[in-house]
Structure formats: C-alpha cells, structure tokens
Scaffold this motif. Sequence first.
Motif, PDB file in Angstrom:
ATOM      1  N   ASP A   1      92.933-106.865 -60.018  1.00  0.00           N
ATOM      2  CA  ASP A   1      93.516-108.168 -59.702  1.00  0.00           C
ATOM      3  C   ASP A   1      92.397-109.187 -59.591  1.00  0.00           C
ATOM      4  OD1 ASP A   1      94.803-110.403 -58.703  1.00  0.00           O
ATOM      5  OD2 ASP A   1      96.168-109.236 -57.445  1.00  0.00           O
ATOM      6  N   GLU A   2      92.451-110.245 -60.397  1.00  0.00           N
ATOM      7  CA  GLU A   2      91.399-111.246 -60.397  1.00  0.00           C
ATOM      8  C   GLU A   2      91.289-111.981 -59.068  1.00  0.00           C
ATOM      9  OE1 GLU A   2      91.872-113.873 -63.626  1.00  0.00           O
ATOM     10  OE2 GLU A   2      91.446-112.379 -65.182  1.00  0.00           O
ATOM     11  N   ARG A   3      92.365-111.979 -58.294  1.00  0.00           N
ATOM     12  CA  ARG A   3      92.354-112.689 -57.016  1.00  0.00           C
ATOM     13  C   ARG A   3      91.560-111.944 -55.952  1.00  0.00           C
ATOM     14  NH1 ARG A   3      98.708-113.079 -56.365  1.00  0.00           N
ATOM     15  NH2 ARG A   3      98.366-110.938 -57.085  1.00  0.00           N
ATOM     16  N   SER A   4      91.308-110.674 -56.165  1.00  0.00           N
ATOM     17  CA  SER A   4      90.562-109.870 -55.194  1.00  0.00           C
ATOM     18  C   SER A   4      89.182-109.535 -55.740  1.00  0.00           C
ATOM     19  CB  SER A   4      91.317-108.579 -54.868  1.00  0.00           C
ATOM     20  OG  SER A   4      92.545-108.881 -54.245  1.00  0.00           O
ATOM     21  N   GLY A   5      88.158-109.834 -54.972  1.00  0.00           N
ATOM     22  CA  GLY A   5      86.802-109.591 -55.419  1.00  0.00           C
ATOM     23  C   GLY A   5      86.148-108.441 -54.691  1.00  0.00           C
ATOM     24  N   ILE A   6      84.880-108.223 -55.006  1.00  0.00           N
ATOM     25  CA  ILE A   6      84.139-107.131 -54.398  1.00  0.00           C
ATOM     26  C   ILE A   6      83.969-107.352 -52.897  1.00  0.00           C
ATOM     27  CG2 ILE A   6      81.894-108.199 -54.848  1.00  0.00           C
ATOM     28  CD1 ILE A   6      82.732-104.436 -55.001  1.00  0.00           C
ATOM     29  N   ASP A   7      83.900-108.634 -52.470  1.00  0.00           N
ATOM     30  CA  ASP A   7      83.773-108.920 -51.037  1.00  0.00           C
ATOM     31  C   ASP A   7      84.973-108.398 -50.264  1.00  0.00           C
ATOM     32  OD1 ASP A   7      81.332-110.144 -51.374  1.00  0.00           O
ATOM     33  OD2 ASP A   7      82.189-112.149 -51.630  1.00  0.00           O
ATOM     34  N   THR A   8      86.150-108.547 -50.864  1.00  0.00           N
ATOM     35  CA  THR A   8      87.367-108.060 -50.216  1.00  0.00           C
ATOM     36  C   THR A   8      87.336-106.549 -50.098  1.00  0.00           C
ATOM     37  OG1 THR A   8      88.586-109.900 -51.189  1.00  0.00           O
ATOM     38  CG2 THR A   8      89.892-108.096 -50.276  1.00  0.00           C
ATOM     39  N   ALA A   9      86.918-105.896 -51.174  1.00  0.00           N
ATOM     40  CA  ALA A   9      86.855-104.429 -51.172  1.00  0.00           C
ATOM     41  C   ALA A   9      85.872-103.921 -50.120  1.00  0.00           C
ATOM     42  CB  ALA A   9      86.464-103.918 -52.560  1.00  0.00           C
ATOM     43  N   VAL A  10      84.694-104.523 -50.060  1.00  0.00           N
ATOM     44  CA  VAL A  10      83.688-104.112 -49.078  1.00  0.00           C
ATOM     45  C   VAL A  10      84.183-104.371 -47.665  1.00  0.00           C
ATOM     46  CG1 VAL A  10      81.371-104.585 -48.191  1.00  0.00           C
ATOM     47  CG2 VAL A  10      81.759-104.435 -50.658  1.00  0.00           C
ATOM     48  N   SER A  11      84.839-105.516 -47.468  1.00  0.00           N
ATOM     49  CA  SER A  11      85.351-105.864 -46.141  1.00  0.00           C
ATOM     50  C   SER A  11      86.390-104.858 -45.666  1.00  0.00           C
ATOM     51  CB  SER A  11      85.952-107.268 -46.171  1.00  0.00           C
ATOM     52  OG  SER A  11      86.431-107.642 -44.898  1.00  0.00           O
ATOM     53  N   ILE A  12      87.310-104.475 -46.548  1.00  0.00           N
ATOM     54  CA  ILE A  12      88.340-103.493 -46.193  1.00  0.00           C
ATOM     55  C   ILE A  12      87.700-102.142 -45.905  1.00  0.00           C
ATOM     56  CG2 ILE A  12      90.303-102.173 -47.090  1.00  0.00           C
ATOM     57  CD1 ILE A  12      91.181-104.678 -48.582  1.00  0.00           C
ATOM     58  N   ALA A  13      86.739-101.750 -46.734  1.00  0.00           N
ATOM     59  CA  ALA A  13      86.070-100.457 -46.537  1.00  0.00           C
ATOM     60  C   ALA A  13      85.323-100.423 -45.206  1.00  0.00           C
ATOM     61  CB  ALA A  13      85.114-100.181 -47.696  1.00  0.00           C
ATOM     62  N   ARG A  14      84.612-101.500 -44.903  1.00  0.00           N
ATOM     63  CA  ARG A  14      83.849-101.537 -43.650  1.00  0.00           C
ATOM     64  C   ARG A  14      84.778-101.589 -42.436  1.00  0.00           C
ATOM     65  NH1 ARG A  14      79.082-105.861 -43.882  1.00  0.00           N
ATOM     66  NH2 ARG A  14      78.593-104.755 -41.953  1.00  0.00           N
ATOM     67  N   HIS A  15      85.894-102.316 -42.561  1.00  0.00           N
ATOM     68  CA  HIS A  15      86.856-102.378 -41.460  1.00  0.00           C
ATOM     69  C   HIS A  15      87.484-101.006 -41.218  1.00  0.00           C
ATOM     70  CE1 HIS A  15      89.749-104.186 -38.732  1.00  0.00           C
ATOM     71  NE2 HIS A  15      90.713-103.566 -39.366  1.00  0.00           N
ATOM     72  N   THR A  16      87.781-100.304 -42.300  1.00  0.00           N
ATOM     73  CA  THR A  16      88.344 -98.952 -42.183  1.00  0.00           C
ATOM     74  C   THR A  16      87.368 -98.033 -41.476  1.00  0.00           C
ATOM     75  OG1 THR A  16      89.621 -99.251 -44.228  1.00  0.00           O
ATOM     76  CG2 THR A  16      89.274 -96.991 -43.466  1.00  0.00           C
ATOM     77  N   ARG A  17      86.094 -98.116 -41.847  1.00  0.00           N
ATOM     78  CA  ARG A  17      85.072 -97.293 -41.199  1.00  0.00           C
ATOM     79  C   ARG A  17      84.901 -97.665 -39.724  1.00  0.00           C
ATOM     80  NH1 ARG A  17      81.642 -93.236 -43.250  1.00  0.00           N
ATOM     81  NH2 ARG A  17      79.886 -94.364 -42.317  1.00  0.00           N
ATOM     82  N   LEU A  18      85.035 -98.951 -39.407  1.00  0.00           N
ATOM     83  CA  LEU A  18      84.927 -99.381 -38.013  1.00  0.00           C
ATOM     84  C   LEU A  18      86.027 -98.753 -37.171  1.00  0.00           C
ATOM     85  CD1 LEU A  18      83.723-101.152 -35.781  1.00  0.00           C
ATOM     86  CD2 LEU A  18      85.213-103.014 -36.574  1.00  0.00           C
ATOM     87  N   ILE A  19      87.260 -98.789 -37.689  1.00  0.00           N
ATOM     88  CA  ILE A  19      88.379 -98.161 -36.981  1.00  0.00           C
ATOM     89  C   ILE A  19      88.115 -96.668 -36.813  1.00  0.00           C
ATOM     90  CG2 ILE A  19      90.827 -97.544 -37.168  1.00  0.00           C
ATOM     91  CD1 ILE A  19      91.323-100.203 -38.500  1.00  0.00           C
ATOM     92  N   LEU A  20      87.572 -96.077 -37.841  1.00  0.00           N
ATOM     93  CA  LEU A  20      87.249 -94.648 -37.806  1.00  0.00           C
ATOM     94  C   LEU A  20      86.292 -94.332 -36.660  1.00  0.00           C
ATOM     95  CD1 LEU A  20      88.050 -92.370 -39.899  1.00  0.00           C
ATOM     96  CD2 LEU A  20      85.738 -92.602 -40.775  1.00  0.00           C
TER      97      LEU A  20
END
Length: 369
Positions: free
Chosen positions: A293-312
Amino acid sequence: MAENTKHTHKHETIMAHECDSAGHRHHHHADGSCCCEAHFHEYHGVDKLLLGRLIAAAIFYLCGMLFPTTETIEAVWMLAAALMAGYDIIWSALRNLVRLRFFDENFLMAFAAVAACIIGEFEEGAAVFLLYRIGEFCQSCAIRSSRKKIFSLTGEAVHPVDNEAEIPSVPFITRFSRIYTPAVLIMAVLIALALPLFADTAWKDAVYRALTFLVLACPCAIVISVPMTYFAGIGTASRQGIFFRDSTALDTVAQEQPDSSALLHTSVQGKPVRLYARSGKPDVGAAELVLTDERSGIDTAVSIARHTRLILHVNIWFTILVKIAVLVLGAFGISRLWFAVFADSGVTIIVVLNSLCAFFYRGKNQKTN
C-alpha cells in the motif's frame, strides 16, 4: 532423491525457490504455491488436527473442572486434556533431552506439567499445555493470514526458509526460555537441597516445595501473551498493507529499524511492491517485510514492530515481577499453591488484554517512496 540434495520447483505464477530440509516432500496448490509438507499448516491452511485437539482438550478440561465426581475422575479428565493438547510437546522435550538440549520452551512446559501432576495439581499441568497451544495457534493464524494476503495482492507465494543460516534470529520465546529455564531449574534444586540443611525442613517437604516452585515458575502468562502480541501486531500491520513474513521478521525490522534506502522496489504481475529483504534480493517470498500500500511507508512498519516489541517486554517484565513475589512467598511456605494459581490466572488475563492493545495501534502514517 538424495537426502542432502536441494530441490527446486518452478511454476508460472511464482518464482523458483529451494528447500534445504532433507527428505521434505513438496505439494502444490491451485494458487500455484509450493511448500514442504512439514510447513503445510503454518503457511497454507488451518491446522484442523491441532484445532480439533484444542477443542477436545478444552472439553476434557471443562469436564474435569465442572464435573469432579471424585478426585480420580478429575485427574483422568485433566490427564486426558494434558495429553491431547501437549503430547507432542512432551515428545519434543524427551527428544531434546536425548540430544542434550535442555533449555527450550518445550522442556520447560513438559517439566512444569509433570511436576504439577506429581504434586497432585493435574489441572495446572493441563492448563500449561492448553494455554501454550492456544497462543501458538493464534500466532500461526496471523502469519498465515499475512502470507495469504501477500499472495492475493502480488501473486507471489510466500515460502518458508528452511536453511537455519538464513533465519535472522530464533523465536523470542525460545531465546527467553534459554535463560529462564536453567535459572528456574537451578533455583528449584537449591530449594530442595537448602531447606533441609538450613531450615530444619524434612526432605520430603523440601522436594514437594521444589516441585511446587517449578509449577509456579511455569510462565503461562508469558507463553500465551507472546504469540498473542505477535498475532495482534502482524494483524494490525496487514490491515495497512504491511506484511511481515513471520514473528521473527517483525523482530528483525524492530531491531534493525531500516529506512527508505533499504527498501527494494520490484513488480510482481504488474503490481508495484516495496520490500525489505536482508538478503538484498528482490524476492517477495523470502523478504522479511512487504509493503503493498503506497499510503504506508517503512516508518509505519518500524513503528508497529517496535510498539509490538514494547508490549511484549512490558508483559514479560510484569509477569516476572509478579512471579518473583509469588515464588519467594511459596519457597518459604507463606503462599499456598491455590493463591499462586489465582495470581497467575489474573496476570494472564491482564497481559493478554494488554497484548490486544497492539490491534489499535496504527504507527506513523508517513508515506515512503
């Protein structure tokens, strides 16, 4: 086919790929995907056998809880639930024991369940296996959904990586178990040896407390919250056109924090996609991360991944702190097993609810060209 011979399959709709696992037979689907039979359920469909086992184990467990006519019958129900949900965990633990591989999640789960049965807490032994399997099932559903969406959007089948050298890191729960398991076992042995020597406790009571310690130390809240957190994080990303290959890929993206310069631009069946592949090759099937999806960039992916790890990490440390408090009380005979079970159940509910918070996180909505 020779045992150590790589085998390559090529189809009109997908790129060629290899499997290094000796003796793995391949199967083919109408969608053009090709995968080793050993990975069939994880990558291409619901594991109906495991789902059936979970349902049966849950029924046995509920029967033992709701209809305990005698202690013997309750024990039979719970043993049936434990074996139905975790017989393969026990087998893996025994196999690793022969190979002198003690410190993984299978060994920890099996040891805690057996200890629970020895001290007569059969419902605890069954719960260990059942909760662990539920968490694994949820995570596999998220990974399978992500891979199916990649195929439907790009026409590129996502295949497993069987060569261990290509896997960026081992699963989080396995890394955790390599530290947690030996620490727990050492403390249990110390309890069994130290109490009779320094606390005037009978050997039988000391061994009982050590076994109780092992049951209490079994991180049920962790083993179910970890896959649930990945399930939520991968699911959240996929709704925004961001697809992680699996939980290990999510860890990789969170830790390496790639920027837009690391993205590879490619096209599959006329559809432009951006991907992050540690191999540096524009192979959608082997990429850790795929952006469709062109509307979602690498920053979004990294942010979601880091947030998931934080919850973990929040879930793990919260569980460990509660565990330490309960274990210290239990080691000195202050906290009884029922209180520890109650505390563990409460912690499990809290961390699972916290894991689901990952569903409501959208990350940085910055477009990356």
